[in-house]
Design a protein around this motif. Structure first.
Motif, PDB file in Angstrom:
ATOM      1  N   ARG A  53       0.805  -1.220   0.000  1.00 50.57           N
ATOM      2  CA  ARG A  53       0.000   0.000   0.000  1.00 50.57           C
ATOM      3  C   ARG A  53       0.837   1.267   0.000  1.00 50.57           C
ATOM      4  NH1 ARG A  53      -4.689  -1.064   4.350  1.00 50.57           N
ATOM      5  NH2 ARG A  53      -5.049   1.175   4.181  1.00 50.57           N
ATOM      6  N   THR A  54       2.009   1.212   0.619  1.00 45.89           N
ATOM      7  CA  THR A  54       2.778   2.449   0.730  1.00 45.89           C
ATOM      8  C   THR A  54       3.727   2.661  -0.436  1.00 45.89           C
ATOM      9  OG1 THR A  54       4.421   1.308   2.068  1.00 45.89           O
ATOM     10  CG2 THR A  54       2.687   2.487   3.219  1.00 45.89           C
ATOM     11  N   LEU A  55       4.272   1.580  -0.976  1.00 46.20           N
ATOM     12  CA  LEU A  55       5.300   1.759  -1.996  1.00 46.20           C
ATOM     13  C   LEU A  55       4.712   1.960  -3.385  1.00 46.20           C
ATOM     14  CD1 LEU A  55       7.879  -0.872  -0.745  1.00 46.20           C
ATOM     15  CD2 LEU A  55       7.808   1.583  -0.313  1.00 46.20           C
ATOM     16  N   GLY A  56       3.453   1.602  -3.546  1.00 49.21           N
ATOM     17  CA  GLY A  56       2.842   1.799  -4.860  1.00 49.21           C
ATOM     18  C   GLY A  56       2.937   0.530  -5.674  1.00 49.21           C
ATOM     19  N   ARG A  89       3.615   2.384  10.072  1.00 50.29           N
ATOM     20  CA  ARG A  89       2.660   1.416  10.630  1.00 50.29           C
ATOM     21  C   ARG A  89       2.721   1.440  12.154  1.00 50.29           C
ATOM     22  NH1 ARG A  89       4.833  -2.665  12.577  1.00 50.29           N
ATOM     23  NH2 ARG A  89       3.751  -1.916  14.394  1.00 50.29           N
ATOM     24  N   ALA A  90       3.947   1.499  12.715  1.00 47.23           N
ATOM     25  CA  ALA A  90       4.103   1.541  14.171  1.00 47.23           C
ATOM     26  C   ALA A  90       3.497   2.828  14.731  1.00 47.23           C
ATOM     27  CB  ALA A  90       5.582   1.448  14.540  1.00 47.23           C
ATOM     28  N   PHE A  91       3.653   3.889  13.976  1.00 50.15           N
ATOM     29  CA  PHE A  91       3.086   5.179  14.376  1.00 50.15           C
ATOM     30  C   PHE A  91       1.571   5.060  14.532  1.00 50.15           C
ATOM     31  CE2 PHE A  91       0.908   9.006  12.837  1.00 50.15           C
ATOM     32  CZ  PHE A  91       1.382   9.969  13.718  1.00 50.15           C
ATOM     33  N   ILE A  92       0.964   4.374  13.587  1.00 51.45           N
ATOM     34  CA  ILE A  92      -0.494   4.217  13.639  1.00 51.45           C
ATOM     35  C   ILE A  92      -0.877   3.223  14.729  1.00 51.45           C
ATOM     36  CG2 ILE A  92      -2.534   3.515  12.358  1.00 51.45           C
ATOM     37  CD1 ILE A  92      -0.937   4.304   9.790  1.00 51.45           C
ATOM     38  N   SER A  93      -0.258   2.038  14.734  1.00 48.44           N
ATOM     39  CA  SER A  93      -0.663   1.036  15.741  1.00 48.44           C
ATOM     40  C   SER A  93      -0.352   1.494  17.148  1.00 48.44           C
ATOM     41  CB  SER A  93      -0.023  -0.338  15.503  1.00 48.44           C
ATOM     42  OG  SER A  93       0.868  -0.352  14.451  1.00 48.44           O
ATOM     43  N   GLY A  94       0.685   2.322  17.300  1.00 51.59           N
ATOM     44  CA  GLY A  94       1.079   2.754  18.638  1.00 51.59           C
ATOM     45  C   GLY A  94       0.349   3.996  19.108  1.00 51.59           C
ATOM     46  N   GLY A  95      -0.567   4.500  18.300  1.00 49.66           N
ATOM     47  CA  GLY A  95      -1.318   5.685  18.692  1.00 49.66           C
ATOM     48  C   GLY A  95      -0.437   6.894  18.946  1.00 49.66           C
ATOM     49  N   MET A  96       0.635   7.021  18.160  1.00 50.93           N
ATOM     50  CA  MET A  96       1.610   8.067  18.433  1.00 50.93           C
ATOM     51  C   MET A  96       1.196   9.432  17.904  1.00 50.93           C
ATOM     52  SD  MET A  96       5.284   6.158  18.191  1.00 50.93           S
ATOM     53  CE  MET A  96       5.064   4.923  16.930  1.00 50.93           C
ATOM     54  N   ILE A 291       1.280   8.261   5.589  1.00 48.10           N
ATOM     55  CA  ILE A 291       0.557   7.711   6.735  1.00 48.10           C
ATOM     56  C   ILE A 291      -0.940   7.637   6.462  1.00 48.10           C
ATOM     57  CG2 ILE A 291      -0.051   8.198   9.141  1.00 48.10           C
ATOM     58  CD1 ILE A 291       2.857   9.043   9.524  1.00 48.10           C
ATOM     59  N   LYS A 292      -1.439   8.628   5.762  1.00 48.03           N
ATOM     60  CA  LYS A 292      -2.860   8.588   5.401  1.00 48.03           C
ATOM     61  C   LYS A 292      -3.137   7.410   4.459  1.00 48.03           C
ATOM     62  CE  LYS A 292      -6.731  11.399   4.070  1.00 48.03           C
ATOM     63  NZ  LYS A 292      -7.210  12.624   3.416  1.00 48.03           N
ATOM     64  N   GLN A 293      -2.211   7.225   3.536  1.00 45.93           N
ATOM     65  CA  GLN A 293      -2.358   6.143   2.569  1.00 45.93           C
ATOM     66  C   GLN A 293      -2.398   4.785   3.270  1.00 45.93           C
ATOM     67  OE1 GLN A 293       0.408   6.840  -0.605  1.00 45.93           O
ATOM     68  NE2 GLN A 293       0.211   4.751  -1.378  1.00 45.93           N
ATOM     69  N   LEU A 294      -1.741   4.697   4.415  1.00 41.01           N
ATOM     70  CA  LEU A 294      -1.710   3.454   5.178  1.00 41.01           C
ATOM     71  C   LEU A 294      -2.950   3.293   6.042  1.00 41.01           C
ATOM     72  CD1 LEU A 294       1.529   2.422   7.116  1.00 41.01           C
ATOM     73  CD2 LEU A 294       0.058   1.043   5.648  1.00 41.01           C
ATOM     74  N   GLY A 295      -3.764   4.354   6.094  1.00 41.86           N
ATOM     75  CA  GLY A 295      -4.972   4.247   6.898  1.00 41.86           C
ATOM     76  C   GLY A 295      -4.926   5.022   8.200  1.00 41.86           C
ATOM     77  N   GLY A 296      -3.901   5.829   8.384  1.00 40.56           N
ATOM     78  CA  GLY A 296      -3.782   6.622   9.605  1.00 40.56           C
ATOM     79  C   GLY A 296      -4.239   8.043   9.392  1.00 40.56           C
ATOM     80  N   PRO A 297      -4.110   8.877  10.425  1.00 39.93           N
ATOM     81  CA  PRO A 297      -4.472  10.278  10.293  1.00 39.93           C
ATOM     82  C   PRO A 297      -3.473  10.994   9.384  1.00 39.93           C
ATOM     83  CG  PRO A 297      -3.382   9.884  12.395  1.00 39.93           C
ATOM     84  CD  PRO A 297      -3.566   8.548  11.749  1.00 39.93           C
ATOM     85  N   SER A 298      -3.955  11.913   8.591  1.00 35.55           N
ATOM     86  CA  SER A 298      -3.071  12.626   7.672  1.00 35.55           C
ATOM     87  C   SER A 298      -1.954  13.302   8.467  1.00 35.55           C
ATOM     88  CB  SER A 298      -3.900  13.672   6.908  1.00 35.55           C
ATOM     89  OG  SER A 298      -3.037  14.383   6.057  1.00 35.55           O
ATOM     90  N   THR A 299      -0.718  12.856   8.211  1.00 35.36           N
ATOM     91  CA  THR A 299       0.410  13.327   9.004  1.00 35.36           C
ATOM     92  C   THR A 299       1.609  13.538   8.089  1.00 35.36           C
ATOM     93  OG1 THR A 299      -0.367  11.875  10.785  1.00 35.36           O
ATOM     94  CG2 THR A 299       1.864  12.778  10.999  1.00 35.36           C
ATOM     95  N   PRO A 300       2.161  14.737   8.085  1.00 29.60           N
ATOM     96  CA  PRO A 300       3.322  14.966   7.231  1.00 29.60           C
ATOM     97  C   PRO A 300       4.550  14.256   7.786  1.00 29.60           C
ATOM     98  CG  PRO A 300       2.875  16.910   8.552  1.00 29.60           C
ATOM     99  CD  PRO A 300       1.765  15.944   8.823  1.00 29.60           C
ATOM    100  N   GLY A 301       5.482  13.960   6.899  1.00 29.64           N
ATOM    101  CA  GLY A 301       6.702  13.293   7.351  1.00 29.64           C
ATOM    102  C   GLY A 301       7.850  13.588   6.415  1.00 29.64           C
ATOM    103  N   THR A 302       9.059  13.539   6.967  1.00 29.41           N
ATOM    104  CA  THR A 302      10.234  13.696   6.120  1.00 29.41           C
ATOM    105  C   THR A 302      11.355  12.893   6.758  1.00 29.41           C
ATOM    106  OG1 THR A 302      11.720  15.311   5.103  1.00 29.41           O
ATOM    107  CG2 THR A 302      10.894  15.867   7.263  1.00 29.41           C
ATOM    108  N   GLY A 303      12.253  12.366   5.932  1.00 31.55           N
ATOM    109  CA  GLY A 303      13.304  11.516   6.489  1.00 31.55           C
ATOM    110  C   GLY A 303      14.235  10.997   5.417  1.00 31.55           C
TER     111      GLY A 303
END
Length: 416
Positions: A53-56, A89-96, A291-303
């Motif tokens: 789902r995340t890599l396309g 995924r951990a971010f979503i499952s861990g309620g972070m 993260i949104k694409q994975l089913g979590g809350p829309s959250t920006p990220g960079t890394g």
RNA sequence: GUGGCUGUAGCUCAGUUGGUUAGAGCAUCGGCUUGUGGUGCCGAGGGUCGGGGGUUCAAAUCCCCUCAGCCACCCCA
């Protein structure tokens, strides 16, 4: 297939190489800690869905490079080809989501079913950082500065150059993509076979084609710059201004794109010419949609992520192996060997690195002490025992001192 | 996944137009040296010649397949 060799593309890291490997990982831990990042460890496998789902669906990683298998419960699992999806995924499952902004780093093995060559293995190691929950370009600047600092601490920054580009936000990227497709359609009869495939799957990829014919066409291709909307342009300007402020130099490369679908805005890559075709040392960018694409809350990220083996191949600053102190009993009195054993135990308990051989006369033990690069030898025979002392030989100078057992630890402190 | 190059001792490599028990250096181990390492001298161990099949009186050498590494592509750290 011989069971006596490692699986293709997998390698043992032998004791003589582990110090460099560990140094590369631990330097990242130190740098990231200075920037306020915490370590996270996620499983080496996830449900296949997490990566799919995340890599396309069209990325090479998903279509041909994943180690995917069914476990005994019938679930489709995949050995992680990269760690960003797992962290998300951990971010979503861990309620972070309650803890933003979140600053994380990781290290560990990754798996890709690719043809091995220099700087490319099927099991390899990456270190990386992820900064979640920060909307603005300050996040990109921090993360890139962290990467540059890391390479500097490893002593490889002067062998790398930072290439920078923007992919724009979703709107800009879509507009650019449409322009590019139009342009390439007009030239499709001259495109390489590979690029015709890219035109269907990921037209941006044509931009960094190595085919000479493609390069000629790319020279006239529209630039992302012309498709950026105001917000995207401002974002990119601010990233560049931030890098100027922190003193990180870069070159703009409008042809550098990303293979993974979740990237937007900033894309960057520290590249080197020292590793043949595998030039990318540390690469990343912004992935606001992930993260949104994975089913979590829309959250920006960079890394970003960096290849440990590639860095290890360039790293010249790995520390030398620590030198032990060698214990050498003289003669074969059991009193002596018992006393040497208790002394060894006490020294080790006090934090000294101590080697105690298992057999052999004094000459053999001295040779062994030399071979393991001991900094000092503690010799004890019946003579010393009578005087409640030990003879300490400095292995560099050859100087010998008789030291009372009571003050042995303080005498050896210089070798700690 | 595609194309090319390469596999001889732990490492780096010799090995003639196919021809006896496949060699060297380094490394390892032992001895000179049973209370003193590094240098030196003497000696020893270590090889399914990547693996399998074929040609031949005879294969490390020639042929086929296979495995692995390297290089490039693809893609990526």
């Amino acid at each position: 297939m011989s069971p006596l060799q490692p699986v293709r593309g997998a390698r043992d890291i032998l004791p003589e190489n582990i110090l460099t490997h560990r140094h590369v990982e631990e330097t990242l831990c130190r740098v990231a800690t200075c920037y306020g990042y915490s370590e996270i460890v996620t499983p080496v496998f996830e449900f296949t869905e997490v990566f799919a789902r995340t890599l396309g669906d069209t990325s090479d990683v998903v279509t041909k490079e994943m180690y995917t298998f069914l476990d005994k419960g019938g679930d489709s699992l995949t050995l992680r080809p990269e760690n960003t999806a797992g962290v998300a995924r951990a971010f979503i499952s861990g309620g972070m989501a309650q803890k933003l902004p979140l600053k994380l780093f990781y290290r560990g093995p990754m798996f890709r079913y690719e043809r091995p060559q220099k700087g490319r293995q099927r099991q390899f190691h990456q270190v990386g950082v992820e900064l979640l929950g920060v909307q603005g370009p300050a996040a990109d600047v921090e993360v890139i500065a962290l990467g540059a600092q890391y390479l500097e601490w490893l002593g490889v920054l002067d062998k790398a150059t930072l290439e920078l580009n923007t992919l724009g936000d979703a709107e800009s990227r879509a507009a650019y993509r449409a322009k590019l497709v139009g342009y390439y359609q007009d030239h499709r009869e001259k495109l390489s076979e590979d690029s015709l495939g890219r035109l269907e799957r990921n037209p941006l990829r044509i931009l960094d084609s190595k085919d000479e014919g493609d390069k000629a066409i790319n020279a006239g291709a529209p630039l992302i710059n012309e498709s950026l909307n105001d917000a995207s342009r401002r974002f990119f300007d601010q990233v560049q201004a931030g890098l100027d402020t922190v003193g990180v130099s870069y070159t703009l490369n409008s042809h550098m794109v990303r293979g993974l679908d979740y990237y937007c805005h900033t894309a960057f890559e520290f590249v080197t010419g020292a590793l043949g075709a595998q030039g990318a040392l540390l690469a990343g960018g912004r992935y606001d949609g992930l993260i949104k694409q994975l089913g979590g809350p829309s959250t920006p990220g960079t890394g970003w992520a960096a290849g440990v083996e590639r860095l290890a191949m360039l790293d010249a600053t790995a520390p030398a192996a620590p030198r032990p102190i060698a214990m050498v009993p003289a003669g074969n009195s059991s009193d002596v060997s018992r006393r040497v054993l208790t002394l060894t135990q006490a020294l080790r308990g006090a934090g000294f690195r101590v080697d105690l051989g298992y057999s052999g006369n004094m000459g053999k033990r001295m040779k062994r002490a030399n071979k393991i690069n001991a900094c000092a030898v503690v010799m004890i025979g019946e003579d010393e025992l009578e005087r409640r002392a030990a003879t300490v030989r400095d292995m560099d100078s050859g100087e010998q001192t008789e030291v009372p057992l009571d003050s042995l630890q303080s005498h050896l402190a210089r070798y700690r």
